[in-house]
Scaffold this motif. Structure first.
Motif, PDB file in Angstrom:
ATOM      1  N   TYR A 163       0.843  -1.192   0.000  1.00 61.40           N
ATOM      2  CA  TYR A 163       0.000   0.000   0.000  1.00 61.40           C
ATOM      3  C   TYR A 163       0.882   1.248   0.000  1.00 61.40           C
ATOM      4  CZ  TYR A 163      -4.058  -2.838   1.215  1.00 61.40           C
ATOM      5  OH  TYR A 163      -5.081  -3.753   1.207  1.00 61.40           O
ATOM      6  N   VAL A 164       0.558   2.183  -0.877  1.00 60.69           N
ATOM      7  CA  VAL A 164       1.293   3.450  -0.939  1.00 60.69           C
ATOM      8  C   VAL A 164       0.294   4.598  -0.975  1.00 60.69           C
ATOM      9  CG1 VAL A 164       2.986   4.834  -2.194  1.00 60.69           C
ATOM     10  CG2 VAL A 164       3.084   2.344  -2.339  1.00 60.69           C
ATOM     11  N   TRP A 165       0.410   5.505  -0.027  1.00 67.23           N
ATOM     12  CA  TRP A 165      -0.357   6.739  -0.051  1.00 67.23           C
ATOM     13  C   TRP A 165       0.620   7.835  -0.461  1.00 67.23           C
ATOM     14  CZ3 TRP A 165      -1.008   2.932   3.531  1.00 67.23           C
ATOM     15  CH2 TRP A 165      -2.297   2.429   3.686  1.00 67.23           C
ATOM     16  N   PHE A 166       0.185   8.734  -1.319  1.00 64.34           N
ATOM     17  CA  PHE A 166       1.098   9.774  -1.804  1.00 64.34           C
ATOM     18  C   PHE A 166       0.330  11.016  -2.228  1.00 64.34           C
ATOM     19  CE2 PHE A 166      -0.080   7.124  -5.397  1.00 64.34           C
ATOM     20  CZ  PHE A 166      -0.309   8.016  -6.435  1.00 64.34           C
ATOM     21  N   ASN A 167       1.086  12.096  -2.396  1.00 67.25           N
ATOM     22  CA  ASN A 167       0.556  13.359  -2.894  1.00 67.25           C
ATOM     23  C   ASN A 167       1.292  13.718  -4.177  1.00 67.25           C
ATOM     24  OD1 ASN A 167      -1.350  14.164  -0.763  1.00 67.25           O
ATOM     25  ND2 ASN A 167       0.466  14.144   0.527  1.00 67.25           N
ATOM     26  N   LEU A 168       0.700  14.624  -4.936  1.00 67.58           N
ATOM     27  CA  LEU A 168       1.359  15.128  -6.133  1.00 67.58           C
ATOM     28  C   LEU A 168       2.156  16.373  -5.770  1.00 67.58           C
ATOM     29  CD1 LEU A 168      -1.455  14.813  -8.823  1.00 67.58           C
ATOM     30  CD2 LEU A 168       0.262  13.128  -8.115  1.00 67.58           C
ATOM     31  N   LYS A 169       3.290  16.510  -6.426  1.00 67.28           N
ATOM     32  CA  LYS A 169       4.106  17.699  -6.209  1.00 67.28           C
ATOM     33  C   LYS A 169       3.352  18.928  -6.696  1.00 67.28           C
ATOM     34  CE  LYS A 169       8.630  15.492  -6.422  1.00 67.28           C
ATOM     35  NZ  LYS A 169       9.903  15.399  -7.167  1.00 67.28           N
ATOM     36  N   PRO A 170       3.584  20.081  -6.059  1.00 66.64           N
ATOM     37  CA  PRO A 170       2.932  21.309  -6.520  1.00 66.64           C
ATOM     38  C   PRO A 170       3.224  21.531  -8.009  1.00 66.64           C
ATOM     39  CG  PRO A 170       4.019  21.679  -4.413  1.00 66.64           C
ATOM     40  CD  PRO A 170       4.433  20.306  -4.888  1.00 66.64           C
ATOM     41  N   GLY A 171       2.188  21.851  -8.740  1.00 61.99           N
ATOM     42  CA  GLY A 171       2.322  22.096 -10.180  1.00 61.99           C
ATOM     43  C   GLY A 171       2.180  20.852 -11.042  1.00 61.99           C
ATOM     44  N   ALA A 172       2.202  19.671 -10.434  1.00 59.81           N
ATOM     45  CA  ALA A 172       2.036  18.435 -11.215  1.00 59.81           C
ATOM     46  C   ALA A 172       0.589  18.332 -11.680  1.00 59.81           C
ATOM     47  CB  ALA A 172       2.412  17.219 -10.380  1.00 59.81           C
ATOM     48  N   ARG A 173       0.418  17.963 -12.932  1.00 62.35           N
ATOM     49  CA  ARG A 173      -0.926  17.768 -13.484  1.00 62.35           C
ATOM     50  C   ARG A 173      -1.358  16.331 -13.206  1.00 62.35           C
ATOM     51  NH1 ARG A 173       0.144  18.223 -18.822  1.00 62.35           N
ATOM     52  NH2 ARG A 173      -1.991  17.584 -19.250  1.00 62.35           N
ATOM     53  N   GLU A 174      -2.555  16.186 -12.650  1.00 64.47           N
ATOM     54  CA  GLU A 174      -3.040  14.873 -12.248  1.00 64.47           C
ATOM     55  C   GLU A 174      -2.989  13.832 -13.375  1.00 64.47           C
ATOM     56  OE1 GLU A 174      -6.554  13.664  -9.409  1.00 64.47           O
ATOM     57  OE2 GLU A 174      -7.324  13.946 -11.444  1.00 64.47           O
ATOM     58  N   PRO A 175      -3.501  14.107 -14.577  1.00 68.92           N
ATOM     59  CA  PRO A 175      -3.487  13.064 -15.610  1.00 68.92           C
ATOM     60  C   PRO A 175      -2.074  12.572 -15.944  1.00 68.92           C
ATOM     61  CG  PRO A 175      -4.946  14.845 -16.262  1.00 68.92           C
ATOM     62  CD  PRO A 175      -4.188  15.319 -15.047  1.00 68.92           C
ATOM     63  N   GLU A 176      -1.143  13.497 -16.072  1.00 70.69           N
ATOM     64  CA  GLU A 176       0.236  13.127 -16.402  1.00 70.69           C
ATOM     65  C   GLU A 176       0.900  12.376 -15.250  1.00 70.69           C
ATOM     66  OE1 GLU A 176       4.296  15.264 -18.117  1.00 70.69           O
ATOM     67  OE2 GLU A 176       2.660  16.503 -17.363  1.00 70.69           O
ATOM     68  N   ALA A 177       0.659  12.834 -14.030  1.00 71.19           N
ATOM     69  CA  ALA A 177       1.257  12.201 -12.851  1.00 71.19           C
ATOM     70  C   ALA A 177       0.732  10.787 -12.660  1.00 71.19           C
ATOM     71  CB  ALA A 177       0.975  13.043 -11.609  1.00 71.19           C
TER      72      ALA A 177
END
Length: 116
Positions: free
Chosen positions: A5-19
């Motif tokens: 199991y991995v919980w994570f966040n996107l870096k500021p400025g990262a676009r959700e679809p690409e990430a």
């Protein structure tokens, strides 16, 4: 079966679809290499302060400890910033990992589910 199991966040400025595409590509590569039996991605509907978990969740399934160990050893050999894993790390941060083993539900002798 093991579940990674991995919980994570996107870096500021990262676009959700690409990430999330980068995460999916990497996890697909792990499965294609025969080290995992599949994965799922989910978005956390809870927001801080109600939820203390990351905004995204990945579950990677492994048939056994040997599969997980092999996947980890291969990535360590490549380096954590190489290949699909490295590309994924360009978009994600604040990773929290837990590994669970499936257990069989225990039911005491003589009790029926409706009697509990």
């Amino acid at each position: 079966m093991l579940e990674y199991y991995v919980w994570f966040n996107l870096k500021p400025g990262a676009r959700e679809p690409e990430a999330l595409a980068a995460v999916s590509v990497f996890l697909t590569q792990v499965g294609t290499a025969g080290k995992s039996t599949g994965f799922r991605l989910a978005k956390n509907n809870g927001q801080p302060p109600r939820s203390k978990l990351g905004a995204y969740h990945a579950v990677v399934e492994f048939a056994d400890q040997a599969g997980l160990d092999t996947a980890m050893a291969l990535q360590a050999k490549r380096g954590i910033h190489a290949g699909g894993h490295g590309h994924m790390l360009k978009f994600v941060y604040d990773l929290h990992v837990e590994i669970f083993t499936s257990v069989t539900a225990f039911q005491p002798d003589g009790l029926m589910a409706c009697e509990i």
